[in-house]
Write a protein that holds these residues in place. Structure first.
Motif, PDB file in Angstrom:
ATOM      1  N   VAL A   8     -39.708 -15.681 -22.501  1.00  0.00           N
ATOM      2  CA  VAL A   8     -40.415 -16.804 -23.260  1.00  0.00           C
ATOM      3  C   VAL A   8     -42.047 -16.615 -23.038  1.00  0.00           C
ATOM      4  O   VAL A   8     -42.302 -16.959 -22.003  1.00  0.00           O
ATOM      5  N   LYS A 110     -34.250 -10.317 -25.295  1.00  0.00           N
ATOM      6  CA  LYS A 110     -34.953 -11.170 -26.436  1.00  0.00           C
ATOM      7  C   LYS A 110     -36.307 -11.607 -25.906  1.00  0.00           C
ATOM      8  O   LYS A 110     -36.523 -12.183 -24.913  1.00  0.00           O
ATOM      9  N   VAL A 112     -39.292 -14.756 -27.205  1.00  0.00           N
ATOM     10  CA  VAL A 112     -39.502 -15.791 -27.786  1.00  0.00           C
ATOM     11  C   VAL A 112     -40.991 -16.040 -27.597  1.00  0.00           C
ATOM     12  O   VAL A 112     -41.367 -16.393 -26.608  1.00  0.00           O
ATOM     13  N   THR A 114     -43.959 -18.798 -28.001  1.00  0.00           N
ATOM     14  CA  THR A 114     -44.185 -20.500 -28.068  1.00  0.00           C
ATOM     15  C   THR A 114     -45.542 -20.728 -27.909  1.00  0.00           C
ATOM     16  O   THR A 114     -46.360 -20.164 -27.714  1.00  0.00           O
ATOM     17  N   ASP A 136     -38.185 -12.152 -31.485  1.00  0.00           N
ATOM     18  CA  ASP A 136     -37.043 -12.629 -32.057  1.00  0.00           C
ATOM     19  C   ASP A 136     -36.971 -13.792 -32.636  1.00  0.00           C
ATOM     20  O   ASP A 136     -36.194 -14.331 -33.516  1.00  0.00           O
ATOM     21  N   LEU A 137     -38.020 -15.089 -32.049  1.00  0.00           N
ATOM     22  CA  LEU A 137     -38.063 -16.231 -32.393  1.00  0.00           C
ATOM     23  C   LEU A 137     -39.340 -16.772 -32.091  1.00  0.00           C
ATOM     24  O   LEU A 137     -39.915 -16.231 -31.312  1.00  0.00           O
ATOM     25  N   THR A 138     -40.070 -17.623 -32.825  1.00  0.00           N
ATOM     26  CA  THR A 138     -40.963 -18.638 -32.510  1.00  0.00           C
ATOM     27  C   THR A 138     -40.950 -19.752 -32.631  1.00  0.00           C
ATOM     28  O   THR A 138     -40.204 -20.681 -33.349  1.00  0.00           O
ATOM     29  N   ALA A 157     -35.710 -22.232 -26.571  1.00  0.00           N
ATOM     30  CA  ALA A 157     -35.204 -20.775 -26.771  1.00  0.00           C
ATOM     31  C   ALA A 157     -34.260 -20.248 -26.324  1.00  0.00           C
ATOM     32  O   ALA A 157     -33.380 -19.552 -26.696  1.00  0.00           O
ATOM     33  N   ARG A 160     -31.327 -21.324 -28.630  1.00  0.00           N
ATOM     34  CA  ARG A 160     -31.393 -20.773 -29.814  1.00  0.00           C
ATOM     35  C   ARG A 160     -31.058 -19.284 -29.906  1.00  0.00           C
ATOM     36  O   ARG A 160     -30.589 -18.812 -30.965  1.00  0.00           O
ATOM     37  N   THR A 161     -31.347 -18.603 -28.836  1.00  0.00           N
ATOM     38  CA  THR A 161     -30.821 -17.259 -28.683  1.00  0.00           C
ATOM     39  C   THR A 161     -29.521 -16.961 -28.042  1.00  0.00           C
ATOM     40  O   THR A 161     -29.060 -15.709 -27.904  1.00  0.00           O
TER      41      THR A 161
END
Length: 225
Positions: A8, A110, A112, A114, A136-138, A157, A160-161
């Motif tokens: 993260v 993964k 993320v 933030t 993979d994600l924000t 995070a 969600r992952t």
């Protein structure tokens, strides 16, 4: 550290150069609230902004300006100013950031991203950098419950992952609040970087397990052994 499967990462000051943009945008927010630049009141507020770098911006403005109406207007003025600075080209990735993220993802981990900014500001930065698919994600604070220094962003995070355990989590940032988020989330690695708001002493005091010169050093730490 083969047991780390989720990383993260903070944005401004960690993966994205700040170069004083937050303070410049804060000036617009202060102006809108009638706080004279250079006044003792302005200096007091600016000191608080610096001390709380990484925190959700609306939370900062609630502390500084009190009434919710004033805080919301200050936040709108801040965002407008920050967006204008981004649109003018004052936004760049820190050296090695994109490469570090790509290396971590290529290893099967993964990533993320933030932020303490709103979704609108986060997206403005991602669009300016061409980073819409870099991670993979924000996540922004409104999507996690609370912003830093609470653990919500890191734990959201993780959820969600589909990460199995907080022991597989690394949290990385440039502020003491990032470090507190990592500690409170139970992350195995809480790494501070020296490219942003706070110095080594502050990062260590707030719980950093590692302090790196920059994000470019992160793959070597996490992919070792």
């Amino acid at each position: 550290m083969t047991d780390i499967s989720l990383v993260v990462l903070d944005m401004a000051g960690t993966t994205v150069a700040d170069d004083g943009l937050v303070e410049r945008a804060f000036q617009a927010a202060a102006d809108g609230q009638g706080v004279e630049a250079g006044s003792p009141e302005h200096q007091r507020m600016l000191a608080h902004v610096r001390a709380t770098m990484g925190e959700s911006k609306i939370s900062v403005f609630r502390h500084l300006f009190g009434a919710e109406e004033n805080a919301q207007q200050a936040n709108l003025d801040f965002e407008a100013a920050y967006h204008r600075l981004v649109d003018e080209g004052h936004c760049a990735a820190l050296p090695g950031a994109a490469e570090a993220i790509a290396e971590l993802r290529a290893s099967g981990r993964k990533v993320v991203l933030t932020t303490g900014f709103s979704r609108a500001t986060q997206d403005r930065i991602l669009d300016a950098l061409g980073w819409q698919s870099v991670a993979d994600l924000t996540l922004c604070p409104a999507e996690a419950g609370r912003g830093r220094p609470y653990p919500d962003l890191a734990l959201t995070a993780l959820l969600r992952t589909g990460t199995d355990s907080v022991r597989e989590l690394a949290v990385v940032g440039d502020t003491g609040y990032d470090m507190l988020t990592g500690v409170r989330s139970g992350a195995s690695v809480v790494a501070g970087v020296l490219t942003g708001a706070h110095d080594r002493e502050r990062l260590l005091a707030d719980g950093a397990t590692h302090v790196l010169g920059s994000i470019a050093e992160l793959p070597a730490l996490l992919l070792a052994g």
